[in-house]
Every structure is written in structure tokens, then in C-alpha cells.
Design a protein around this motif. Structure first.
Motif, PDB file in Angstrom:
ATOM      1  N   PRO A  64       0.821  -1.221   0.000  1.00 20.90           N
ATOM      2  CA  PRO A  64       0.000   0.000   0.000  1.00 20.90           C
ATOM      3  C   PRO A  64       0.851   1.266   0.000  1.00 20.90           C
ATOM      4  O   PRO A  64       1.965   1.267   0.510  1.00 20.90           O
ATOM      5  N   VAL A  65       0.289   2.301  -0.588  1.00 18.65           N
ATOM      6  CA  VAL A  65       0.936   3.608  -0.571  1.00 18.65           C
ATOM      7  C   VAL A  65       0.567   4.300   0.739  1.00 18.65           C
ATOM      8  O   VAL A  65      -0.586   4.276   1.160  1.00 18.65           O
ATOM      9  N   LYS A  66       1.543   4.907   1.375  1.00 22.80           N
ATOM     10  CA  LYS A  66       1.298   5.544   2.673  1.00 22.80           C
ATOM     11  C   LYS A  66       0.634   6.907   2.453  1.00 22.80           C
ATOM     12  O   LYS A  66       1.264   7.954   2.513  1.00 22.80           O
ATOM     13  N   THR A  67      -0.651   6.871   2.203  1.00 24.83           N
ATOM     14  CA  THR A  67      -1.425   8.082   1.970  1.00 24.83           C
ATOM     15  C   THR A  67      -1.731   8.762   3.302  1.00 24.83           C
ATOM     16  O   THR A  67      -1.597   8.161   4.369  1.00 24.83           O
ATOM     17  N   PRO A  68      -2.167  10.018   3.272  1.00 24.18           N
ATOM     18  CA  PRO A  68      -2.584  10.665   4.528  1.00 24.18           C
ATOM     19  C   PRO A  68      -3.695   9.900   5.233  1.00 24.18           C
ATOM     20  O   PRO A  68      -3.722   9.829   6.468  1.00 24.18           O
ATOM     21  N   GLN A  69      -4.614   9.292   4.465  1.00 24.76           N
ATOM     22  CA  GLN A  69      -5.691   8.515   5.071  1.00 24.76           C
ATOM     23  C   GLN A  69      -5.142   7.317   5.833  1.00 24.76           C
ATOM     24  O   GLN A  69      -5.581   7.004   6.946  1.00 24.76           O
ATOM     25  N   LEU A  70      -4.177   6.627   5.224  1.00 22.32           N
ATOM     26  CA  LEU A  70      -3.570   5.472   5.873  1.00 22.32           C
ATOM     27  C   LEU A  70      -2.826   5.889   7.131  1.00 22.32           C
ATOM     28  O   LEU A  70      -2.927   5.238   8.183  1.00 22.32           O
ATOM     29  N   THR A  71      -2.071   6.966   7.047  1.00 21.62           N
ATOM     30  CA  THR A  71      -1.323   7.449   8.210  1.00 21.62           C
ATOM     31  C   THR A  71      -2.248   7.823   9.355  1.00 21.62           C
ATOM     32  O   THR A  71      -1.997   7.473  10.519  1.00 21.62           O
ATOM     33  N   GLU A  72      -3.330   8.527   9.049  1.00 21.22           N
ATOM     34  CA  GLU A  72      -4.282   8.924  10.086  1.00 21.22           C
ATOM     35  C   GLU A  72      -4.901   7.707  10.759  1.00 21.22           C
ATOM     36  O   GLU A  72      -5.027   7.672  11.994  1.00 21.22           O
ATOM     37  N   LEU A  73      -5.300   6.718   9.965  1.00 21.89           N
ATOM     38  CA  LEU A  73      -5.911   5.516  10.540  1.00 21.89           C
ATOM     39  C   LEU A  73      -4.937   4.778  11.438  1.00 21.89           C
ATOM     40  O   LEU A  73      -5.294   4.372  12.557  1.00 21.89           O
ATOM     41  N   HIS A  74      -3.705   4.599  11.000  1.00 21.17           N
ATOM     42  CA  HIS A  74      -2.727   3.875  11.812  1.00 21.17           C
ATOM     43  C   HIS A  74      -2.425   4.617  13.114  1.00 21.17           C
ATOM     44  O   HIS A  74      -2.262   3.985  14.165  1.00 21.17           O
ATOM     45  N   GLU A  75      -2.359   5.923  13.075  1.00 22.56           N
ATOM     46  CA  GLU A  75      -2.130   6.682  14.305  1.00 22.56           C
ATOM     47  C   GLU A  75      -3.276   6.474  15.291  1.00 22.56           C
ATOM     48  O   GLU A  75      -3.051   6.297  16.497  1.00 22.56           O
TER      49      GLU A  75
END
Length: 310
Positions: A64-75
Motif C-alpha cells: 500500500p501507498v502511505k497516503t494521509p488517510q492510511l497514516t491517520e488511521l494507523h495513528e
């Protein structure tokens, strides 16, 4: 159990602990070298076949590409999981990733589970103090006919428990609890939760079972599904059926994944950066050089690569 064969990343379904361990601990794929047209033509037949196979596998697993959406969810997931390290006599909060199809739920959760597995192994070791294999994450995929017994059986299948074929629902539950406790599982991922028929008996049974897991198991439940709110997981009904589901919902923190939009400057910038990230990962001869973040204007479109050389 894999019968002694070596599991390869391409054959993994993540439905058994051996498969998830390979997924979590295998080295990341390396991008094949970007060859010029002359270098590509100079390859021998077998070398060209190997190179093409490497490119196919790389492109099929490019994310997966580390998009802002992905980063926010993981945080957000780290915040919930880390806050659930209270003592075992306290019920732990659950998490639900609830979003429309195609936004990346299934894509975003496994990398988080992999990172959590790696952190637990690095901090606590591959084996527990009792000598059992440490399995920080248990992942189970649900189907439309899943009831309590089926859920327990699927969890036992993940651990390779020999008693997964015979027993009562209560016996299956105790065996699962023993596996989770012995292997010091800390995260249980329930994927495709929307397949449950929440308004029927099986949905109520599983909802009550999820509450039992939250009370008795020292784990964080991470549930993934589509439109779980519409199916009643977060409902606040007044009759007995809806109240049972609402109790599960009140203990659950709901997260979504926002879609990409291009109606604002920030949205266009996010979308462009994702396209640039994908372009930089694609391995094509004679492709147009990807623009850097600083040198490209956010209002222009990324140059399409020349796909004539394959």
C-alpha cells in the motif's frame, strides 16, 4: 499446518498463524532494477523471463501507498491499542474500521497488524515465559453464516488447534481462550464483519460473543467491515435485540477512511502525491521521470509513462 512445505508470500491467505508469521516477518519486496531498452534487449532468454516475473510480482504487490488517510488511521489504531494495556480485570475497548468498499480497509489493516506483530516480538521475544510461541495477532475472516461456534472454530484453525473439529460451543470457546492466553495474543482482527446478518439470531450470538471476548480475553478487537452502522453494530435500539448490539457498539471506537477528493487544493495535492508515488514505483523502460514534490505544480497532471516496452 503447512505439511512441512515452505510458505511463500504469494500463497498466503493469513488464515493460519504460520501464514501470518511469514507475512509479518518476511523481508519487504525489493523493486527490480529499472533497465534501459538496450539493457533489456541484451538479457538472455532465462534472465529476461526472470526479470519479467520479478516485475509482475512487484507490480501486483506495489502497495500500500502511505497516503494521509492510511497514516491517520494507523495513528488512531496505535492510540487505541496502546491505551488497552490495562490490567486483565478491565474490559478493553474495541475498534471498528467502517467504510465504503474500495477505500482501502482491507489494504490498510494488515500493515498495521504486521507492525504490531513486529513490535511485540522485538520487545518481548518470540516465546513467552512459559515457553509457548508468542503470537501477538490473531486474524479471522468471517462469512455470512458465521455463528459463535463457527467463529471459535475459525480462531482455533488459526492456531492449528487439534480440537477444532469436535466439541460444543462452550468447549470451543475455552480452547480459544487457552490459545490466546498461552500465546499472549494482544490483537484479534475480525475481517469482513459485514457478512454477518446482524438482525438475525447469529448476529446476536456473535455480538454477545464479542462482548465475552472483550471481558475475558486480554486483547483488542479490531473489526473491519462495510456500513456496520447501518447493519446495527452501533445502534441504540430499545428492544432486547437492538440493545444487545448497542452494548457492543458503545464499547467500540469507529474509524472510517475518507475518500480522495479534488474539489479543494488540499485534496488535489493529496491525490497528486499518491499518483506520483505510484509512478515512482512502476518499473517501465523509457518511462517519463516522475516529478519531484517541489518542482511540480500541484494543478498539473503527472506525465503518463511510455508503456510500449513491457
Amino acid at each position: 499446518m503447512n505439511g512441512g512445505s515452505v510458505l511463500q508470500p504469494g500463497s498466503l491467505a493469513l488464515s493460519r498463524k504460520e501464514e501470518f508469521k511469514v507475512f509479518a516477518e518476511s523481508p519487504r519486496r525489493s523493486r527490480p532494477d529499472l533497465l534501459t531498452r538496450k539493457q533489456l534487449k541484451s538479457l538472455a532468454t532465462q534472465a529476461r523471463a526472470d526479470y519479467d516475473r520479478q516485475r509482475r510480482q512487484w507490480h501486483a504487490n506495489i502497495g500500500p501507498v502511505k497516503t494521509p488517510q492510511l497514516t491517520e488511521l494507523h495513528e488512531d489504531l496505535w492510540d487505541i491499542v496502546d491505551s488497552n494495556e490495562q490490567d486483565g480485570d478491565k474490559a478493553k475497548g474495541a475498534v471498528a474500521v467502517d467504510a465504503f468498499p474500495g477505500l482501502g480497509k482491507t489494504t490498510s489493516v494488515p500493515p498495521f497488524a504486521r507492525d504490531f506483530h513486529q513490535r511485540e516480538i522485538e520487545e518481548s521475544g518470540a516465546f513467552t515465559s512459559q515457553g509457548h510461541e508468542r503470537i501477538p495477532v490473531c486474524r479471522v475472516g468471517l462469512t455470512g453464516n458465521t455463528g459463535m461456534k463457527d467463529l471459535n472454530r475459525a480462531m482455533m484453525e488459526f492456531f492449528g488447534h487439534p480440537g477444532q473439529t469436535r466439541g460444543t460451543t462452550a468447549q470451543f470457546g475455552r480452547r480459544v481462550l487457552d490459545c490466546v492466553s498461552s500465546c499472549e495474543v494482544r490483537l484479534v482482527v475480525l475481517d469482513d464483519l459485514h457478512f454477518l446478518k446482524w438482525g438475525q439470531k447469529s448476529g446476536i450470538e456473535v455480538s454477545n460473543h464479542l462482548k465475552w471476548i472483550a471481558n475475558e480475553f486480554p486483547v483488542t478487537l479490531l473489526m473491519v467491515g462495510v456500513e456496520l452502522a447501518k447493519k446495527g453494530l452501533f445502534g441504540e435500539g430499545t428492544n432486547g435485540r437492538d440493545t444487545a448490539l448497542a452494548q457492543t457498539g458503545r464499547r467500540t471506537t469507529r474509524f472510517g477512511l475518507r475518500p480522495f477528493t479534488i474539489d479543494t487544493e488540499a485534496g488535489r495535492r493529496e491525490w497528486r502525491q499518491m499518483l506520483l508515488a505510484l509512478e515512482q514505483r512502476v518499473v517501465l523502460t523509457d518511462k517519463h521521470p516522475a516529478c519531484s514534490r517541489m518542482s511540480c505544480r500541484t494543478t498539473s497532471s503527472p506525465a503518463a509513462p511510455d508503456t510500449s516496452a513491457r
